[in-house]
Design a protein around this motif. Sequence first.
Motif, PDB file in Angstrom:
ATOM      1  N   LEU A  73      34.365  43.647 129.625  1.00  0.00           N
ATOM      2  CA  LEU A  73      35.550  43.135 130.316  1.00  0.00           C
ATOM      3  C   LEU A  73      35.864  44.055 131.493  1.00  0.00           C
ATOM      4  O   LEU A  73      36.133  45.242 131.314  1.00  0.00           O
ATOM      5  CB  LEU A  73      36.731  43.091 129.349  1.00  0.00           C
ATOM      6  CG  LEU A  73      38.091  42.696 129.925  1.00  0.00           C
ATOM      7  CD1 LEU A  73      38.058  41.275 130.484  1.00  0.00           C
ATOM      8  CD2 LEU A  73      39.182  42.828 128.851  1.00  0.00           C
ATOM      9  N   PHE A  74      35.809  43.473 132.695  1.00  0.00           N
ATOM     10  CA  PHE A  74      36.070  44.207 133.927  1.00  0.00           C
ATOM     11  C   PHE A  74      37.273  43.572 134.623  1.00  0.00           C
ATOM     12  O   PHE A  74      37.398  42.355 134.643  1.00  0.00           O
ATOM     13  CB  PHE A  74      34.874  44.117 134.887  1.00  0.00           C
ATOM     14  CG  PHE A  74      33.542  44.441 134.280  1.00  0.00           C
ATOM     15  CD1 PHE A  74      33.042  45.731 134.305  1.00  0.00           C
ATOM     16  CD2 PHE A  74      32.768  43.436 133.693  1.00  0.00           C
ATOM     17  CE1 PHE A  74      31.803  46.029 133.757  1.00  0.00           C
ATOM     18  CE2 PHE A  74      31.529  43.723 133.143  1.00  0.00           C
ATOM     19  CZ  PHE A  74      31.043  45.028 133.172  1.00  0.00           C
ATOM     20  N   PHE A 103      38.864  43.673 121.803  1.00  0.00           N
ATOM     21  CA  PHE A 103      39.939  43.354 122.729  1.00  0.00           C
ATOM     22  C   PHE A 103      41.118  42.701 122.016  1.00  0.00           C
ATOM     23  O   PHE A 103      40.947  41.762 121.244  1.00  0.00           O
ATOM     24  CB  PHE A 103      39.425  42.426 123.829  1.00  0.00           C
ATOM     25  CG  PHE A 103      38.209  42.969 124.534  1.00  0.00           C
ATOM     26  CD1 PHE A 103      38.289  44.117 125.305  1.00  0.00           C
ATOM     27  CD2 PHE A 103      36.986  42.332 124.414  1.00  0.00           C
ATOM     28  CE1 PHE A 103      37.175  44.626 125.945  1.00  0.00           C
ATOM     29  CE2 PHE A 103      35.860  42.828 125.056  1.00  0.00           C
ATOM     30  CZ  PHE A 103      35.953  43.983 125.818  1.00  0.00           C
ATOM     31  N   ASP A 104      42.301  43.206 122.305  1.00  0.00           N
ATOM     32  CA  ASP A 104      43.553  42.619 121.843  1.00  0.00           C
ATOM     33  C   ASP A 104      44.122  41.820 123.012  1.00  0.00           C
ATOM     34  O   ASP A 104      44.356  42.368 124.087  1.00  0.00           O
ATOM     35  CB  ASP A 104      44.516  43.734 121.427  1.00  0.00           C
ATOM     36  CG  ASP A 104      45.830  43.205 120.859  1.00  0.00           C
ATOM     37  OD1 ASP A 104      46.347  42.197 121.375  1.00  0.00           O
ATOM     38  OD2 ASP A 104      46.359  43.822 119.919  1.00  0.00           O
ATOM     39  N   LYS A 105      44.345  40.540 122.798  1.00  0.00           N
ATOM     40  CA  LYS A 105      44.780  39.698 123.911  1.00  0.00           C
ATOM     41  C   LYS A 105      46.153  40.092 124.433  1.00  0.00           C
ATOM     42  O   LYS A 105      46.451  39.930 125.617  1.00  0.00           O
ATOM     43  CB  LYS A 105      44.767  38.227 123.487  1.00  0.00           C
ATOM     44  CG  LYS A 105      43.377  37.716 123.129  1.00  0.00           C
ATOM     45  CD  LYS A 105      43.424  36.284 122.665  1.00  0.00           C
ATOM     46  CE  LYS A 105      42.048  35.832 122.214  1.00  0.00           C
ATOM     47  NZ  LYS A 105      41.577  36.599 121.035  1.00  0.00           N
ATOM     48  N   ALA A 106      47.001  40.595 123.557  1.00  0.00           N
ATOM     49  CA  ALA A 106      48.368  40.902 123.961  1.00  0.00           C
ATOM     50  C   ALA A 106      48.508  42.297 124.569  1.00  0.00           C
ATOM     51  O   ALA A 106      49.350  42.517 125.444  1.00  0.00           O
ATOM     52  CB  ALA A 106      49.310  40.780 122.761  1.00  0.00           C
ATOM     53  N   ARG A 128      44.599  37.967 129.725  1.00  0.00           N
ATOM     54  CA  ARG A 128      44.805  37.225 128.474  1.00  0.00           C
ATOM     55  C   ARG A 128      44.082  35.890 128.501  1.00  0.00           C
ATOM     56  O   ARG A 128      43.399  35.510 127.532  1.00  0.00           O
ATOM     57  CB  ARG A 128      46.297  37.022 128.221  1.00  0.00           C
ATOM     58  CG  ARG A 128      46.605  36.127 127.007  1.00  0.00           C
ATOM     59  CD  ARG A 128      48.092  35.955 126.778  1.00  0.00           C
ATOM     60  NE  ARG A 128      48.798  35.417 127.921  1.00  0.00           N
ATOM     61  CZ  ARG A 128      48.810  34.115 128.259  1.00  0.00           C
ATOM     62  NH1 ARG A 128      48.122  33.236 127.548  1.00  0.00           N
ATOM     63  NH2 ARG A 128      49.507  33.704 129.301  1.00  0.00           N
ATOM     64  N   LEU A 129      44.207  35.159 129.593  1.00  0.00           N
ATOM     65  CA  LEU A 129      43.563  33.848 129.683  1.00  0.00           C
ATOM     66  C   LEU A 129      42.044  33.965 129.647  1.00  0.00           C
ATOM     67  O   LEU A 129      41.359  33.130 129.044  1.00  0.00           O
ATOM     68  CB  LEU A 129      44.019  33.129 130.952  1.00  0.00           C
ATOM     69  CG  LEU A 129      45.470  32.650 130.968  1.00  0.00           C
ATOM     70  CD1 LEU A 129      45.836  32.112 132.353  1.00  0.00           C
ATOM     71  CD2 LEU A 129      45.713  31.579 129.909  1.00  0.00           C
ATOM     72  N   ALA A 130      41.499  35.000 130.277  1.00  0.00           N
ATOM     73  CA  ALA A 130      40.045  35.193 130.251  1.00  0.00           C
ATOM     74  C   ALA A 130      39.562  35.455 128.828  1.00  0.00           C
ATOM     75  O   ALA A 130      38.531  34.904 128.393  1.00  0.00           O
ATOM     76  CB  ALA A 130      39.654  36.339 131.174  1.00  0.00           C
ATOM     77  N   LEU A 131      40.288  36.279 128.090  1.00  0.00           N
ATOM     78  CA  LEU A 131      39.902  36.563 126.704  1.00  0.00           C
ATOM     79  C   LEU A 131      40.029  35.317 125.827  1.00  0.00           C
ATOM     80  O   LEU A 131      39.157  35.041 124.985  1.00  0.00           O
ATOM     81  CB  LEU A 131      40.758  37.692 126.142  1.00  0.00           C
ATOM     82  CG  LEU A 131      40.491  39.081 126.720  1.00  0.00           C
ATOM     83  CD1 LEU A 131      41.563  40.066 126.261  1.00  0.00           C
ATOM     84  CD2 LEU A 131      39.109  39.581 126.333  1.00  0.00           C
ATOM     85  N   GLU A 132      41.101  34.568 126.014  1.00  0.00           N
ATOM     86  CA  GLU A 132      41.275  33.338 125.229  1.00  0.00           C
ATOM     87  C   GLU A 132      40.184  32.334 125.561  1.00  0.00           C
ATOM     88  O   GLU A 132      39.639  31.674 124.654  1.00  0.00           O
ATOM     89  CB  GLU A 132      42.661  32.755 125.494  1.00  0.00           C
ATOM     90  CG  GLU A 132      43.786  33.594 124.910  1.00  0.00           C
ATOM     91  CD  GLU A 132      45.178  33.164 125.350  1.00  0.00           C
ATOM     92  OE1 GLU A 132      46.163  33.676 124.788  1.00  0.00           O
ATOM     93  OE2 GLU A 132      45.284  32.312 126.264  1.00  0.00           O
ATOM     94  N   ALA A 133      39.853  32.206 126.835  1.00  0.00           N
ATOM     95  CA  ALA A 133      38.770  31.300 127.232  1.00  0.00           C
ATOM     96  C   ALA A 133      37.443  31.767 126.653  1.00  0.00           C
ATOM     97  O   ALA A 133      36.603  30.948 126.252  1.00  0.00           O
ATOM     98  CB  ALA A 133      38.691  31.216 128.749  1.00  0.00           C
ATOM     99  N   GLY A 134      37.247  33.081 126.590  1.00  0.00           N
ATOM    100  CA  GLY A 134      36.027  33.608 125.983  1.00  0.00           C
ATOM    101  C   GLY A 134      35.876  33.198 124.537  1.00  0.00           C
ATOM    102  O   GLY A 134      34.767  32.867 124.082  1.00  0.00           O
ATOM    103  N   ASP A 135      36.968  33.192 123.799  1.00  0.00           N
ATOM    104  CA  ASP A 135      36.916  32.747 122.407  1.00  0.00           C
ATOM    105  C   ASP A 135      36.535  31.267 122.320  1.00  0.00           C
ATOM    106  O   ASP A 135      35.729  30.864 121.459  1.00  0.00           O
ATOM    107  CB  ASP A 135      38.274  32.956 121.732  1.00  0.00           C
ATOM    108  CG  ASP A 135      38.549  34.411 121.381  1.00  0.00           C
ATOM    109  OD1 ASP A 135      37.624  35.238 121.508  1.00  0.00           O
ATOM    110  OD2 ASP A 135      39.695  34.714 120.992  1.00  0.00           O
TER     111      ASP A 135
END
Length: 265
Positions: free
Chosen positions: A125-126, A141-144, A12-19
Motif C-alpha cells: 500500500l503506497f 491493514f486496518d481500514k479505520a 479506506r476506499l482503496a482497502l475496501e475495494a481490495g477486499d
Amino acid sequence: MDLHNLITVMRRLALEAGDIIMDIYNAPDFEVRTKGDDSPVTAADEAADAHISAGLRAAFPDIALVTEEQAASHDQSASTFLIVDPLDGTKEFINRRGDFTVNIAYVLDGSPVRGVVYAPARGRLFYTDAGGNAVEEAGPFDKATPGETHPIRVSAPDNDALMIVASKSHRDQATEDYIAKYAIKDSKSAGSSLKLCLVATGEADLYPRVGRTMEWDTAAGHAVLVGAGGDVVRFDDHQPLRYGKDGFANPFFIAYAPGVDLKPA
C-alpha cells in the motif's frame, strides 16, 4: 480541500475495494467480458468501481469524478478532479499473476498531487500523505486506522548501471529498442501502476512506457512518484505529463528518478 480527510477517505476506499477484488480473485472462476475498446473487464472491476465511486461522491460531492468503468465520466472537461482505476492490470488479475492495483488520485490544475495505490495480492500500500510526501504502509491493514508507515524515496541512479522496469503485458519491440539506449544493470517486468511505485521506492530507476495508457492508469502512481522525488514526462519532448487531456488519454511517457540521463525518443 481538506487533504487529511481526502487521504483518509481514499486510503479506506482503496482497502475496501481490495477486499472486494480479492473475494472474486480467490473464487474458483469468474467471468471475463470484452469492452468496446477490446480491453477485458470482470465483475471485480465493476464492483470495486461502484464502491469507490459511491464513497467518493458521498465524501466530495462538489469535485468532478472520472473513472475508467463509467464512460459518461469521460465526457467532461476539467483540470481539477478525482480519478479512479478500480482495477489496473486486469490482464494480470485474469491470469492470477497478482500484479494488479487499486488506484485513486486527486488532480489539481492538471497535476496529480495526491494518490493511493494498493496492490491487494501483493500486500503493498503506497500513498501520499496530507503533505504530499510518499509513504508505504506496512500490513496488515486496518481500514479505520493507518498503521506504521515509512517514507519512500527514489534512487540515486548510476547511469552506467541502471535498473529498468517495464510492462509485463505490453513489453514490445519499441520498448526494447528504447531500453537498449541505456547501460542496464538489471531489467524487470511488472504489471499495472506497480511500475511507477517501484521507481518511487528506488527498486527501479526508469520506467519507459511506449504504448497506450489512460490517465486513470497513471495518476495515482504518478502522484506517489512525485511525492518520492521522481517525475513523469512525455516520451517525445520530456515535458511534464499533464492531466485533464481530451479523452483522458496519455501520450507515451517516461517515469524516472532525477539523475537518469534521459535519452531522446
